[in-house]
Design a protein around this motif. Structure first.
Motif, PDB file in Angstrom:
ATOM      1  N   VAL A  34      -8.209  31.556  49.490  1.00  0.00           N
ATOM      2  CA  VAL A  34      -8.413  30.157  49.096  1.00  0.00           C
ATOM      3  C   VAL A  34      -7.811  29.953  47.714  1.00  0.00           C
ATOM      4  CG1 VAL A  34     -10.118  28.373  48.504  1.00  0.00           C
ATOM      5  CG2 VAL A  34     -10.530  29.891  50.456  1.00  0.00           C
ATOM      6  N   VAL A  35      -7.032  28.881  47.531  1.00  0.00           N
ATOM      7  CA  VAL A  35      -6.458  28.553  46.234  1.00  0.00           C
ATOM      8  C   VAL A  35      -7.467  27.760  45.409  1.00  0.00           C
ATOM      9  CG1 VAL A  35      -4.691  27.192  45.042  1.00  0.00           C
ATOM     10  CG2 VAL A  35      -4.075  28.583  47.023  1.00  0.00           C
ATOM     11  N   ASN A  36      -7.602  28.128  44.137  1.00  0.00           N
ATOM     12  CA  ASN A  36      -8.369  27.328  43.189  1.00  0.00           C
ATOM     13  C   ASN A  36      -7.455  26.208  42.702  1.00  0.00           C
ATOM     14  OD1 ASN A  36      -9.528  26.259  40.812  1.00  0.00           O
ATOM     15  ND2 ASN A  36     -10.521  28.189  40.304  1.00  0.00           N
ATOM     16  N   PRO A  37      -7.726  24.944  43.053  1.00  0.00           N
ATOM     17  CA  PRO A  37      -6.804  23.859  42.707  1.00  0.00           C
ATOM     18  C   PRO A  37      -6.770  23.545  41.214  1.00  0.00           C
ATOM     19  CG  PRO A  37      -8.787  22.978  43.714  1.00  0.00           C
ATOM     20  CD  PRO A  37      -8.887  24.478  43.829  1.00  0.00           C
TER      21      PRO A  37
ATOM     22  N   CYS B 156      -1.060  22.879  45.923  1.00  0.00           N
ATOM     23  CA  CYS B 156      -0.344  21.603  45.853  1.00  0.00           C
ATOM     24  C   CYS B 156       0.332  21.409  44.498  1.00  0.00           C
ATOM     25  CB  CYS B 156      -1.327  20.471  46.133  1.00  0.00           C
ATOM     26  SG  CYS B 156      -0.569  18.828  46.203  1.00  0.00           S
ATOM     27  N   PHE B 157      -0.376  21.676  43.409  1.00  0.00           N
ATOM     28  CA  PHE B 157       0.144  21.386  42.080  1.00  0.00           C
ATOM     29  C   PHE B 157       1.317  22.283  41.705  1.00  0.00           C
ATOM     30  CE2 PHE B 157      -4.153  19.574  41.738  1.00  0.00           C
ATOM     31  CZ  PHE B 157      -3.808  18.287  41.317  1.00  0.00           C
ATOM     32  N   ASN B 158       1.254  23.536  42.084  1.00  0.00           N
ATOM     33  CA  ASN B 158       2.330  24.470  41.754  1.00  0.00           C
ATOM     34  C   ASN B 158       3.371  24.600  42.849  1.00  0.00           C
ATOM     35  OD1 ASN B 158       1.371  25.367  39.125  1.00  0.00           O
ATOM     36  ND2 ASN B 158      -0.323  26.313  40.240  1.00  0.00           N
TER      37      ASN B 158
ATOM     38  N   ASN C 175      -4.055  36.376  39.690  1.00  0.00           N
ATOM     39  CA  ASN C 175      -3.532  35.524  38.630  1.00  0.00           C
ATOM     40  C   ASN C 175      -2.212  34.903  39.093  1.00  0.00           C
ATOM     41  OD1 ASN C 175      -1.781  34.973  36.164  1.00  0.00           O
ATOM     42  ND2 ASN C 175      -3.752  35.435  35.190  1.00  0.00           N
ATOM     43  N   PRO C 176      -2.037  33.574  38.974  1.00  0.00           N
ATOM     44  CA  PRO C 176      -0.834  32.931  39.500  1.00  0.00           C
ATOM     45  C   PRO C 176       0.413  33.176  38.653  1.00  0.00           C
ATOM     46  CG  PRO C 176      -2.207  31.322  38.385  1.00  0.00           C
ATOM     47  CD  PRO C 176      -2.994  32.605  38.418  1.00  0.00           C
ATOM     48  N   ASN C 177       0.249  33.767  37.462  1.00  0.00           N
ATOM     49  CA  ASN C 177       1.395  34.029  36.594  1.00  0.00           C
ATOM     50  C   ASN C 177       1.786  35.507  36.593  1.00  0.00           C
ATOM     51  OD1 ASN C 177       1.500  31.257  35.655  1.00  0.00           O
ATOM     52  ND2 ASN C 177      -0.321  31.740  34.451  1.00  0.00           N
ATOM     53  N   THR C 178       0.788  36.380  36.425  1.00  0.00           N
ATOM     54  CA  THR C 178       1.066  37.815  36.382  1.00  0.00           C
ATOM     55  C   THR C 178       0.908  38.483  37.734  1.00  0.00           C
ATOM     56  OG1 THR C 178      -1.233  38.419  35.895  1.00  0.00           O
ATOM     57  CG2 THR C 178       0.186  37.839  34.024  1.00  0.00           C
TER      58      THR C 178
END
Length: 336
Positions: free
Chosen positions: A164-167, A121-123, A184-187
């Motif tokens: 599962v996403v870690n919010p 949701c946040f990203n 990792n959501p960035n790399t």
């Protein structure tokens, strides 16, 4: 649709729970993810990574089946715009549907066999897991607003299971090749975590919930530390649902035909979640739970049930902790 029945409840001082209805669903819509749109009051039940899967959409007010979508595996809901996302497995596409009309509004062709989804949701991202990767199944990432691909295929190193996403930090927890990993959501680097299979997250207390053998793990979402390992005495099913309002999680006990309701209230301090048992809901002889989702607004738990090859979605009013005088003092979301 069946008539309302009373459900057996095993807990001190509590009364029977109401099964509001039992809605027949196709076998092709059982075994996969279950999601609830709490705004539109709709329930989505889907297939897992299985050929010929379907996605059944149910009205949470009338309990009528609104539609059953062919070639649909997995489902998650976008809380901002009510879209829901699914995969069409052998078709190699990630599909987006309008929640208000149940009509397709986008398709992304990724190849492989997409069939598991997770919403950040946040990203503003959707993560989609696929199989058919020859032992190295991929994950893909999409922009939830533009539908544009962000990353993928991200090789996971094994046959893919739940995602599962870690919010708290946007990491994606996956099970691949029987090993718990995170992306990792960035790399988009994939690393093993040493955790059990992560099946749910609670943003309010920043916790993850995983199963490891016959145990429940309660995990600090900030650092992946296992804070509590709780022996269950049974082998839990492959889904966990969270009710943030009642401060409950729901585990499946397929062998005993039961739902294990546990607390995610604060105990010693505001972040001390211990998973103490609230109640056990018995589904009755022959009724095996396969999937579960919670509606925090209406205080309901939805359970996919298999009875001798006939499948249905049960809508159950959860008043388990309401009947327990001491539960509120532990913090039930109203005073926290």
């Amino acid at each position: 649709m069946y008539t309302l029945v009373l459900l057996l409840l095993t807990t001190a001082g509590a009364v029977a729970q109401n099964v509001l209805t039992q809605i027949p669903i196709p076998a092709t819509s059982a075994g996969g993810q279950v999601a609830v749109n709490k705004v539109l009051n709709r329930v989505y039940v889907s297939a897992d990574f299985s050929s010929g899967g379907t996605l059944t959409v149910i009205d949470g007010q009338t309990f009528a089946v609104l539609t059953t979508l062919s070639n649909s595996n997995g489902v998650s809901w976008d809380v901002k715009n009510d879209n829901f996302w699914t995969g069409n497995l052998a078709g190699g596409q990630v599909l987006t549907y309008s929640g208000s009309t149940n009509t397709q509004i986008n398709a992304n062709t990724v190849g492989f066999c997409p069939g598991e989804t997770a919403f950040d949701c946040f990203n503003r991202r959707f993560w989609v897991g696929a199989q058919c990767g020859a032992g190295n199944d991929p994950v893909f990432v999409f922009d939830a607003d533009t539908f544009a691909p962000i990353a993928g295929p991200i090789a996971t190193g094994g046959t893919l299971g739940p995602i599962v996403v870690n919010p708290l930090n946007g990491k994606l927890h996956i099970q691949s090749g029987g090993v718990s990993k995170e992306i990792n959501p960035n790399t988009f680097a994939v690393t093993a975590t040493g955790l059990g299979t992560v099946l749910a997250a609670d943003q309010h207390k920043s916790k993850l919930f995983a199963t490891s053998g016959n145990n429940l793990q309660i995990i600090n979402a900030a650092n992946d530390n296992v804070e509590y390992t709780i022996p269950l005495g049974y082998t839990p099913g492959s889904q966990i649902a969270v009710n943030n309002a009642l401060r409950h999680i729901y585990l499946l006990n397929p062998a005993a035909k039961k739902i294990d309701v546990r607390a995610i209230t604060a105990v010693a301090d505001a972040n001390d979640v211990r998973g103490q048992r609230v109640a056990i809901i018995s589904l009755g002889t022959g009724n095996t739970p396969m999937g579960v989702a919670a509606d925090a607004i209406r205080g309901r738990v939805y359970v996919v049930v298999n009875k001798a090859g006939s499948y249905s979605l049960w809508a159950i009013d959860d008043t388990t902790s309401v009947r327990q005088c001491g539960y509120v003092t532990k913090g039930n979301g109203n005073g926290e």
